[in-house]
Design a protein around this motif. Sequence first.
Motif, PDB file in Angstrom:
ATOM      1  N   GLY A 123       0.825  -1.176   0.018  1.00 62.09           N
ATOM      2  CA  GLY A 123      -0.163   0.016  -0.021  1.00 62.09           C
ATOM      3  C   GLY A 123       0.860   1.136   0.012  1.00 62.09           C
ATOM      4  O   GLY A 123       2.181   1.146  -0.394  1.00 62.09           O
ATOM      5  N   THR A 124       0.258   2.237   0.457  1.00 60.21           N
ATOM      6  CA  THR A 124       1.038   3.723   0.350  1.00 60.21           C
ATOM      7  C   THR A 124       1.562   3.886   1.690  1.00 60.21           C
ATOM      8  O   THR A 124       1.330   3.138   2.916  1.00 60.21           O
ATOM      9  N   PRO A 125       2.567   4.749   1.855  1.00 60.12           N
ATOM     10  CA  PRO A 125       3.120   4.995   3.117  1.00 60.12           C
ATOM     11  C   PRO A 125       2.211   5.641   4.134  1.00 60.12           C
ATOM     12  O   PRO A 125       2.375   5.145   5.273  1.00 60.12           O
ATOM     13  N   ALA A 126       1.284   6.239   3.980  1.00 58.86           N
ATOM     14  CA  ALA A 126       0.191   6.879   4.514  1.00 58.86           C
ATOM     15  C   ALA A 126      -0.521   5.472   5.358  1.00 58.86           C
ATOM     16  O   ALA A 126      -0.919   5.470   6.375  1.00 58.86           O
ATOM     17  N   ALA A 127      -0.950   4.607   4.254  1.00 64.55           N
ATOM     18  CA  ALA A 127      -1.773   3.485   4.754  1.00 64.55           C
ATOM     19  C   ALA A 127      -0.970   2.854   5.824  1.00 64.55           C
ATOM     20  O   ALA A 127      -1.192   2.037   6.879  1.00 64.55           O
ATOM     21  N   LEU A 128       0.366   2.550   5.734  1.00 63.93           N
ATOM     22  CA  LEU A 128       1.234   1.828   6.714  1.00 63.93           C
ATOM     23  C   LEU A 128       1.343   2.507   7.839  1.00 63.93           C
ATOM     24  O   LEU A 128       1.340   1.945   8.935  1.00 63.93           O
TER      25      LEU A 128
END
Length: 233
Positions: free
Chosen positions: A215-220
């Motif tokens: 996923g995206t860095p924000a999701a992680l």
Amino acid sequence: MSALLELHGVHAWYGRAHVLQGVDMHVAPGEIVALLGRNGAGRSTLARAVMGLVERRGRMLWRGRDIGGLRTFEIARMGVGYVPESRDIFPGMTVEQNLMLGQKAATAGRWTIADIYRLFPPLARRAGVQAQHLSGGEQQMLALGRTLMGDPVLMLVDEPAEGLAPQVVAQLAACLDELRRQGMAILLIEQKLDFALDVADRVYVLGHGAVVFAGTPAALRAAEPVRREWIEL
């Protein structure tokens, strides 16, 4: 946009040790993809599998072409650069001699030594110094610069921030961002979570040789259970 590198069900072994357990992932042109996970999760093995340095099975496509049966130098010539965690610079040779060794033998690439010095100014000031006398950060810059001299389209960069001071890590992040702006694709294998999430466009997390998050860095950043179970010590 079509992917440069695609992995479908990739397995890899060291002898009888089955390290990668069916990895699926891709890297597109001009993006930084971070590959995270604890030590032993298979991150470095994945880079070595792509480069043909370990026994592997599965589909590995470079611009749609299966490269699973190619040798390491053939994969490199297609445009895949590899910066191992060990850096593998030649300690008794100067900075400039190390860079010259990275040049393509047949044709001039997009990158010149002058370009490397503009990207990494400390190397320009140390051009005549033997690599063994460089700082850790300078040695990492040299490893990246030598790989760029081979004119890659994608770089596999293994643990570039390992052992570096925070200010040097920040300089490294700026250099990776500049490479992305110039169209370079980068698969960043990293242990430092904040550094990786700050520079990456997308993220994969490996656990026990398999992808456990994509996923995206924000999701992680929002997935605290994933970080706690598969990344944070």
